[in-house]
Design an enzyme around this catalytic site. Structure first.
Site, PDB file in Angstrom:
ATOM      1  N   ASP A 125      -6.663   3.436 -12.125  1.00 46.16           N
ATOM      2  CA  ASP A 125      -7.135   2.271 -12.859  1.00 46.16           C
ATOM      3  C   ASP A 125      -8.533   2.587 -13.395  1.00 46.16           C
ATOM      4  OD1 ASP A 125      -4.941   0.274 -12.325  1.00 46.16           O
ATOM      5  OD2 ASP A 125      -5.488   0.781 -10.277  1.00 46.16           O
ATOM      6  N   ILE A 168      -3.541   9.877  -6.987  1.00 42.53           N
ATOM      7  CA  ILE A 168      -2.564  10.480  -6.086  1.00 42.53           C
ATOM      8  C   ILE A 168      -1.194  10.375  -6.747  1.00 42.53           C
ATOM      9  CG2 ILE A 168      -1.526  10.425  -3.801  1.00 42.53           C
ATOM     10  CD1 ILE A 168      -4.490  11.216  -3.834  1.00 42.53           C
ATOM     11  N   LEU A 186       0.813  -1.207   0.000  1.00 41.50           N
ATOM     12  CA  LEU A 186       0.000   0.000   0.000  1.00 41.50           C
ATOM     13  C   LEU A 186       0.855   1.269   0.000  1.00 41.50           C
ATOM     14  CD1 LEU A 186      -2.739  -1.079   2.565  1.00 41.50           C
ATOM     15  CD2 LEU A 186      -2.624  -1.518   0.105  1.00 41.50           C
ATOM     16  N   HIS A 187       0.330   2.302  -0.670  1.00 45.55           N
ATOM     17  CA  HIS A 187       1.003   3.595  -0.747  1.00 45.55           C
ATOM     18  C   HIS A 187      -0.024   4.697  -0.493  1.00 45.55           C
ATOM     19  CE1 HIS A 187      -0.832   3.743  -4.709  1.00 45.55           C
ATOM     20  NE2 HIS A 187      -0.166   2.667  -5.085  1.00 45.55           N
ATOM     21  N   GLU A 188       0.368   5.949  -0.719  1.00 46.58           N
ATOM     22  CA  GLU A 188      -0.517   7.077  -0.416  1.00 46.58           C
ATOM     23  C   GLU A 188      -1.803   7.045  -1.245  1.00 46.58           C
ATOM     24  OE1 GLU A 188      -0.355   9.524   1.935  1.00 46.58           O
ATOM     25  OE2 GLU A 188       1.224   8.241   2.735  1.00 46.58           O
ATOM     26  N   GLY A 189      -1.736   6.463  -2.434  1.00 46.91           N
ATOM     27  CA  GLY A 189      -2.946   6.322  -3.233  1.00 46.91           C
ATOM     28  C   GLY A 189      -3.964   5.439  -2.537  1.00 46.91           C
ATOM     29  N   HIS A 190      -3.510   4.282  -2.037  1.00 50.11           N
ATOM     30  CA  HIS A 190      -4.404   3.403  -1.281  1.00 50.11           C
ATOM     31  C   HIS A 190      -4.900   4.091  -0.008  1.00 50.11           C
ATOM     32  CE1 HIS A 190      -1.799   0.376  -3.446  1.00 50.11           C
ATOM     33  NE2 HIS A 190      -3.001  -0.064  -3.766  1.00 50.11           N
ATOM     34  N   GLN A 219      -9.012   6.291  -9.473  1.00 45.95           N
ATOM     35  CA  GLN A 219      -9.162   6.664 -10.872  1.00 45.95           C
ATOM     36  C   GLN A 219      -7.954   6.252 -11.715  1.00 45.95           C
ATOM     37  OE1 GLN A 219     -10.110  10.895 -11.819  1.00 45.95           O
ATOM     38  NE2 GLN A 219      -8.638  10.606 -13.503  1.00 45.95           N
ATOM     39  N   SER A 261       2.043   4.078  -7.705  1.00 44.39           N
ATOM     40  CA  SER A 261       1.767   2.701  -8.109  1.00 44.39           C
ATOM     41  C   SER A 261       2.714   1.763  -7.388  1.00 44.39           C
ATOM     42  CB  SER A 261       1.956   2.540  -9.622  1.00 44.39           C
ATOM     43  OG  SER A 261       1.902   1.179 -10.002  1.00 44.39           O
TER      44      SER A 261
END
Length: 280
Positions: free
Chosen positions: A150, A176, A33-37, A148, A185
């Site tokens: 994906d 993000i 997991l990263h900041e997008g998650h 978004q 990603s």
């Protein structure tokens, strides 16, 4: 925060929450997991009483030459991020828990999945739809959260939910990015230092394409050419696709009029990265 790999335990916990009148959000992930998650979990925590995060590298959506075995994994790191963000439960099953030896049922669709990523990853969305449908049946969330970045996946899941009457609200969340513009990603970890610099061509090309659209350009071919020309100047980049499509049907458009998705997939070295922008 609880971590379990058991479908039975997830269902027991959700039943307890339902008896207490609580709402449930689901954030499906493949981990690392990263900041997008985290942005998805943050939104889920904001909108629901309890949040389940699934961490499952789904073998069904990987082709035979893709990166299933090398896909990055770090459950301790993932758990720390989820707990800090306020998740209530992590569902972290083994493949055998999701797909037993006699598994033979799939969720597929004959629209939305043939182009874009589906063109070069023909089994991918059948795997995505099947695992997400299973997660929906296991968790029975009120809302589920997808990024978004994906974009085709987001469109496909929304369509599946409508077709199969799941009664779940699908919440799409913005891309993000790193400070330099690269979309976050898990696969960014594959990039060497030189490749990481080269990968900026994705966001840079889309930025120029977006400028054209914002300035009033309606010709999709001109937007595609601008993006393509920029990417082709990067020696480490190889284009998989550059497409401008209707955001509802994912069919290619000639004229930018109405909701449109401009999406790209580019190999930087051996790493395939995707990015996009949407004009509503």
């Amino acid at each position: 925060m609880e971590i379990t790999g058991s479908i039975k335990r997830v269902r027991e916990q959700v039943r307890e929450w339902r008896k207490a009148g609580l709402t449930v959000g689901l954030v499906p992930t493949m981990g690392y997991l990263h900041e997008g998650h985290k942005s998805l979990i943050d939104k889920a925590v904001e909108q629901n009483d309890k949040v389940v995060v699934s961490v499952f590298v789904n073998p069904m959506q990987f082709g035979p030459t893709e990166d299933l075995e090398s896909y990055p994994r770090d459950m301790d790191r993932d758990a720390a991020l989820c707990e800090k963000a306020g998740a209530s439960l992590i569902f972290h099953p083994e493949p055998e828990e999701m797909y037993d030896d006699n598994f033979s049922s799939f969720v597929d669709m004959n629209t939305l999945t043939g182009g874009l990523c589906g063109k070069t990853r023909p089994i991918h969305f059948r795997g995505v739809c099947t695992v997400v449908a299973k997660l929906f049946n296991i968790v029975t969330p009120d809302r589920a959260y997808f990024g978004q970045k994906d974009a085709q996946q987001l469109a496909v899941i929304r369509h599946m939910v409508n077709d199969l009457s799941f009664g779940i609200e699908i919440v799409g969340c913005p891309i993000i990015r790193e400070e330099d513009g690269l979309a976050k990603s898990s696969r960014n970890t594959y990039l060497s230092e030189d490749e990481r610099k080269a990968a900026l061509v994705l966001s840079r090309s889309l930025k120029e394409g977006r400028k054209l659209v914002d300035a009033g350009e309606k010709d999709a071919a001109k937007v595609k050419k601008t993006i393509t020309d920029i990417i082709e100047k990067e020696a480490l980049a190889k284009i998989d696709y550059v497409e401008v499509v209707d955001w509802n049907t994912l069919e290619p458009v000639e004229k930018i009029d109405g909701p449109v998705l401009t999406a790209i997939a580019v190999y930087i070295g051996k790493t395939r990265l995707i990015d996009n922008f949407i004009v509503e």
